[in-house]
Design an enzyme around this catalytic site. Sequence first.
Site, mmCIF file in Angstrom:
data_model
loop_
_atom_site.group_PDB
_atom_site.id
_atom_site.type_symbol
_atom_site.label_atom_id
_atom_site.label_comp_id
_atom_site.label_asym_id
_atom_site.label_seq_id
_atom_site.Cartn_x
_atom_site.Cartn_y
_atom_site.Cartn_z
ATOM 1 N N ASP A 98 0.795 -1.232 0.000
ATOM 2 C CA ASP A 98 0.000 0.000 0.000
ATOM 3 C C ASP A 98 0.826 1.280 0.000
ATOM 4 O OD1 ASP A 98 1.054 -0.052 2.544
ATOM 5 O OD2 ASP A 98 -0.847 -0.021 3.610
ATOM 6 N N HIS A 99 2.123 1.200 0.269
ATOM 7 C CA HIS A 99 2.926 2.414 0.471
ATOM 8 C C HIS A 99 3.648 2.907 -0.786
ATOM 9 C CE1 HIS A 99 2.194 2.412 4.716
ATOM 10 N NE2 HIS A 99 3.178 3.253 4.973
ATOM 11 N N ASP A 163 4.023 -0.755 11.064
ATOM 12 C CA ASP A 163 3.507 0.554 10.672
ATOM 13 C C ASP A 163 2.946 1.195 11.931
ATOM 14 O OD1 ASP A 163 2.521 2.170 7.989
ATOM 15 O OD2 ASP A 163 1.182 2.466 9.692
ATOM 16 N N ARG A 451 -1.631 12.342 9.853
ATOM 17 C CA ARG A 451 -0.382 13.072 10.105
ATOM 18 C C ARG A 451 -0.304 14.300 9.208
ATOM 19 N NH1 ARG A 451 3.358 8.239 11.731
ATOM 20 N NH2 ARG A 451 2.663 8.225 13.885
ATOM 21 N N SER A 644 6.258 7.866 12.270
ATOM 22 C CA SER A 644 6.152 6.536 11.682
ATOM 23 C C SER A 644 7.156 5.568 12.303
ATOM 24 C CB SER A 644 6.390 6.606 10.171
ATOM 25 O OG SER A 644 5.436 7.414 9.542
ATOM 26 N N ARG A 646 9.129 3.586 10.908
ATOM 27 C CA ARG A 646 10.195 3.176 9.989
ATOM 28 C C ARG A 646 11.535 2.956 10.703
ATOM 29 N NH1 ARG A 646 9.562 8.513 6.357
ATOM 30 N NH2 ARG A 646 7.455 7.726 6.496
#
Length: 753
Positions: A98-99, A163, A451, A644, A646
């Site tokens: 999805d990213h 995520d 965000r 996030s 990440r």
Amino acid sequence: MASKIETTPEMVQNVYKKTAERIAVVGKRLNRPLTLGEKILFGHLDDPQNQELVRGESFLLLRPDRVAMQDATAQMALLQFMLAGKDEAAVPSTVHCDHLIQAYKGSGVDMTVANQTNKEVYDFLATASSRYNIGFWKPGAGIIHQVILENYAFPGGLMIGTDSHTPNAGGLGMCAVGVGGSDASDVMVGLPWEVKNPKLIGVHLKGKLGGWASAKDVILKLCGMLTVKGGTDKVVEYFGEGTSSISCTGKATITNMGAELGATCSVFPYDDRMGAYLKSTGRHELAAVADAHKDLLSADADVVANPGKYFDEVYEIDLSALEPHLVGPHTPDLARPISALKKEVAEKGYTVKISSALIGSCTNSSYEDIGRAAFVAKQAMEVGVKMESPFLVSPGSTQIQNTIERDGQMATFNEVGATVLANACGPCIGQWRRDDIKSGEKNTIVTSFNRNFRARNDANPETLAFIASPEIVMALGLAGRLDFNPATDELVGPKGTIKLQAPVAPELPAKGFIADTEGYQKPAGATAQVAVNPSSDRLQLLSPFTKWDGNDFVDNLVLAKAKGKCTTDHISPGGKWLNYRGHLDNISNNMLLGADNAFTGEIGKGKNQLTGDAGMEYAQIARSYQKAGKGWIIVGDENYGEGSSREHAAMCPRHLGATAVITKSFARIHETNLKKQGVLALTFVNPKDYDKIQEADKVSLVDLKDLAPGKNVKMILKHADGSTETIEAKHTYNSEQLKWFRAGSALNLIRGL
């Protein structure tokens, strides 16, 4: 035999059985009623008899029921998992693409481009998932959190996901926590997951939503109350009569944005609205199992009656009096009711004209959300009003898209002027190509996303992004003005004037959802071949990080001293860099590109202390230091690494030679990610010592052989003028985490088992 990936009634029944057994053990130890969050977390303890349970201090070893990964973070998670040498994931796991889909022309064109551009990444994720018995959701099938809610989430479960908005599943009564890829790979290998025993925030919801107020406004108001740091290392638990007045997907909106509080997760008690959602999404048997275990899926009675005795903090929100809210710009905790916005727009000089309105995302793409926004659009079209500026819609999942196409909401959006994007994250995470606004041009957008950090959505630092509910975004977009209040102002069109009625819409489709039958790939198992091209610039097989040599870090250089907000978007930006999420060396070139240099005010650039060159990008300086064999550190401000999940924000510094990151305070996930990768994560004992760090300092961290839980670390600062200062830093490592540091990374420790 390969384990099942689906959330079956048998699996859930087994989870409830183990939860009850573990709670019985913990209940005897604590001898008091339990909150819902405690029931779920303690119900998943690896060792309920002996585990220390001190809130805010002890580290819990837990056994999650599921792992979920999105494509950007799954690359590194799977690459790490592959190093462990296992045949399949130890717990049910899924990957969701999805990213990596850029929003530009619309769903059809954008998906074609994405499939071509990202082919080797998608092939790797598909083949690795197939090989290791992991469920794979193809590009365009939906945003991870929407698909999880529709297919896998269940009340009382514990899930981790790579995520930060994994807590979305809390809307279905699940403790779901955003983590780094190394945490995910640990659990898929079969190890327990470690997290600090969170403190508990109780939010008492009373009354009932009405008028223009929605579930979104609950969390927007709470963001303003608690700020982006208010939930760090805490679980937010909602209780009270107001919880049952909010739909399951509305609850998910609230728990999704709990990530903006920094919360470990957020959770609602199980109720009939959750049961209705399970049934509507084809999970009648799961609803029946949950109905039979309601005692495990809600707080004990005395917790609700006397919340102050059991929660560390208690807040109250009266839903009946709640106004629509907007938050922003540049931070999700700058909140105000819409009635106060007009005055603030004038006082602060915000750009009034709205350049784009965007609805959808993982936070607000439910059937109810779409219906309420469509209700507003239909009224506006009665007086001839349509969107003058771009109006972008992200349906969230193929299931939602199919259903709203059948039921007419999509036709309404198309008529009012929508560009329908792929079922992907798109503009919410910076995957948005804009032709209407140049970089550096001031403009205002309104979104229903989660965000709004500076440059988050469109890479333009001058874009003012305000977050609201989909219906408020729709109303403001139709008016074209940020200072429009649909509760009091009239909308003027070529066919007349209208005072918009407050939106109403069903929370679930009367005819049921149309399921996605094409988006899922079943795994093949050990016969599948993992596709990784050795010459790829997007994928790179990992090599283990070097083990700590047992020596102190002496005369380390200060690579960067970040001033103010430094999120993971600042440390490891997204946008075009998403292309390199599976290639550690290439993505490391983005390190700290968004960081504000405390010495010069430059963004993303500093001074090379070895050569004297100024204005160099931090990654290039780091490579210079690494080549010269010089260790280096990063110094950070408050809540360093928020945002996030990440883990590249931790892996890139480690890859380029960082020894330590020292801050005033950390965001939870980033601190854990640094620990996992073998970077020493420290905080100043005295936050004012941050001011003592000078650009040309040489920093020594000494007596590291004696590093122990609760023991401070001595820092010696050697200034350019020859003077020295000694200060102290503290840490939150426990005995197990110190093994990660000494081994060079948590993964190194796993590989040595």
